[in-house]
Write a protein that holds these residues in place. Sequence first.
Motif, short mmCIF file in Angstrom:
data_model
loop_
_atom_site.label_atom_id
_atom_site.label_comp_id
_atom_site.label_asym_id
_atom_site.label_seq_id
_atom_site.Cartn_x
_atom_site.Cartn_y
_atom_site.Cartn_z
N TYR A 20 0.79 -1.23 0.00
CA TYR A 20 0.00 0.00 0.00
C TYR A 20 0.83 1.28 0.00
O TYR A 20 0.27 2.37 -0.02
CB TYR A 20 -1.01 -0.03 1.15
CG TYR A 20 -2.18 -0.90 0.82
CD1 TYR A 20 -3.23 -0.42 0.04
CD2 TYR A 20 -2.21 -2.23 1.21
CE1 TYR A 20 -4.29 -1.22 -0.31
CE2 TYR A 20 -3.28 -3.04 0.87
CZ TYR A 20 -4.31 -2.53 0.10
OH TYR A 20 -5.36 -3.34 -0.24
N PHE A 26 -1.92 2.64 -4.03
CA PHE A 26 -2.73 3.51 -3.19
C PHE A 26 -3.58 4.48 -4.00
O PHE A 26 -4.62 4.93 -3.54
CB PHE A 26 -1.92 4.22 -2.10
CG PHE A 26 -0.92 5.24 -2.54
CD1 PHE A 26 -1.29 6.46 -3.06
CD2 PHE A 26 0.44 4.99 -2.37
CE1 PHE A 26 -0.36 7.41 -3.43
CE2 PHE A 26 1.39 5.93 -2.73
CZ PHE A 26 0.98 7.14 -3.27
N THR A 29 -7.13 3.24 -4.22
CA THR A 29 -7.85 2.98 -2.98
C THR A 29 -8.38 4.29 -2.41
O THR A 29 -7.99 5.37 -2.87
CB THR A 29 -6.94 2.31 -1.92
OG1 THR A 29 -6.05 3.30 -1.38
CG2 THR A 29 -6.16 1.14 -2.50
N THR A 30 -9.20 4.20 -1.40
CA THR A 30 -9.67 5.39 -0.71
C THR A 30 -8.84 5.65 0.55
O THR A 30 -9.20 6.50 1.36
CB THR A 30 -11.17 5.25 -0.35
OG1 THR A 30 -11.34 4.08 0.45
CG2 THR A 30 -12.03 5.17 -1.60
N GLN A 31 -7.73 4.92 0.69
CA GLN A 31 -6.85 5.08 1.84
C GLN A 31 -5.82 6.17 1.59
O GLN A 31 -5.52 6.50 0.44
CB GLN A 31 -6.12 3.76 2.12
CG GLN A 31 -7.06 2.62 2.40
CD GLN A 31 -6.31 1.34 2.68
OE1 GLN A 31 -5.36 1.33 3.45
NE2 GLN A 31 -6.74 0.26 2.06
N PRO A 35 1.15 4.29 4.46
CA PRO A 35 0.84 3.86 5.82
C PRO A 35 2.05 3.18 6.45
O PRO A 35 2.86 2.57 5.76
CB PRO A 35 -0.30 2.86 5.61
CG PRO A 35 -0.03 2.30 4.25
CD PRO A 35 0.54 3.45 3.45
N THR A 39 0.54 1.24 11.58
CA THR A 39 -0.83 1.53 11.14
C THR A 39 -1.52 0.25 10.69
O THR A 39 -2.67 0.00 11.05
CB THR A 39 -0.82 2.55 9.98
OG1 THR A 39 -0.28 3.78 10.47
CG2 THR A 39 -2.21 2.79 9.43
N TRP A 40 -0.79 -0.59 9.94
CA TRP A 40 -1.39 -1.85 9.48
C TRP A 40 -1.63 -2.81 10.64
O TRP A 40 -2.64 -3.51 10.68
CB TRP A 40 -0.55 -2.49 8.38
CG TRP A 40 -0.90 -1.87 7.06
CD1 TRP A 40 -0.14 -1.02 6.33
CD2 TRP A 40 -2.13 -2.03 6.36
NE1 TRP A 40 -0.82 -0.63 5.20
CE2 TRP A 40 -2.04 -1.23 5.20
CE3 TRP A 40 -3.30 -2.75 6.59
CZ2 TRP A 40 -3.09 -1.15 4.28
CZ3 TRP A 40 -4.34 -2.67 5.67
CH2 TRP A 40 -4.22 -1.87 4.53
N LYS A 43 -4.76 -1.62 12.11
CA LYS A 43 -5.88 -1.94 11.22
C LYS A 43 -6.25 -3.41 11.33
O LYS A 43 -7.44 -3.75 11.34
CB LYS A 43 -5.51 -1.61 9.77
CG LYS A 43 -5.61 -0.16 9.41
CD LYS A 43 -5.37 0.03 7.92
CE LYS A 43 -5.46 1.48 7.54
NZ LYS A 43 -5.48 1.67 6.09
N CYS A 147 -14.33 10.73 -3.88
CA CYS A 147 -13.03 10.50 -3.25
C CYS A 147 -11.98 11.46 -3.81
O CYS A 147 -11.85 11.62 -5.03
CB CYS A 147 -12.59 9.06 -3.48
SG CYS A 147 -11.13 8.62 -2.51
#
Length: 164
Positions: A20, A26, A29-31, A35, A39-40, A43, A147
């Motif tokens: 990611y 990325f 994605t909407t992230q 990261p 963070t992962w 998550k 987005c």
Amino acid sequence: MDLIIRGREPTDAAAYQRLYSHPEVFRWTTQLPFPSVQTWQKKFENMDAAGYIGFVAEIDGQMVGELTLFVEQRPRTRHSISFGISVDPAFGGRGIGEKLIRNAMDYAFNWLGIVRIELEAFHDNARALRLYQRLGFEQEGVKRKACLREGEYHDIVVMAKLRD
């Protein structure tokens, strides 16, 4: 080079971070980009607590893609599920995304009793949209300017597949 699909493990956080952090991942994605491993890890804890189900695609021990099923918690919509998917661009065009989605459809329809699988994709992600259509997903609508990506708002296409 055999493709293996397995369940996501807590030790996959660094592989997710690498996947990611790639600009060609990325952006679709909407992230937020870049990261951290931490963070992962967080998550993963949150996803596990919510009952989400993660799958990893590996070739020779290297993660080359992932798909997460987002299980619906509301009683009246538990028959629906959505997913997010990403494939390492270095392994694109090898059918990895299709295999992950077929695995997820089998799992959802045959093990969770799901009736409806939903997804959202950027309007300009032509490759992904073609794959989803080929797998039987139908467009149901468009979320206009839904987005922010690279300073501009983009539409999101909503698609779904019903159990045959």
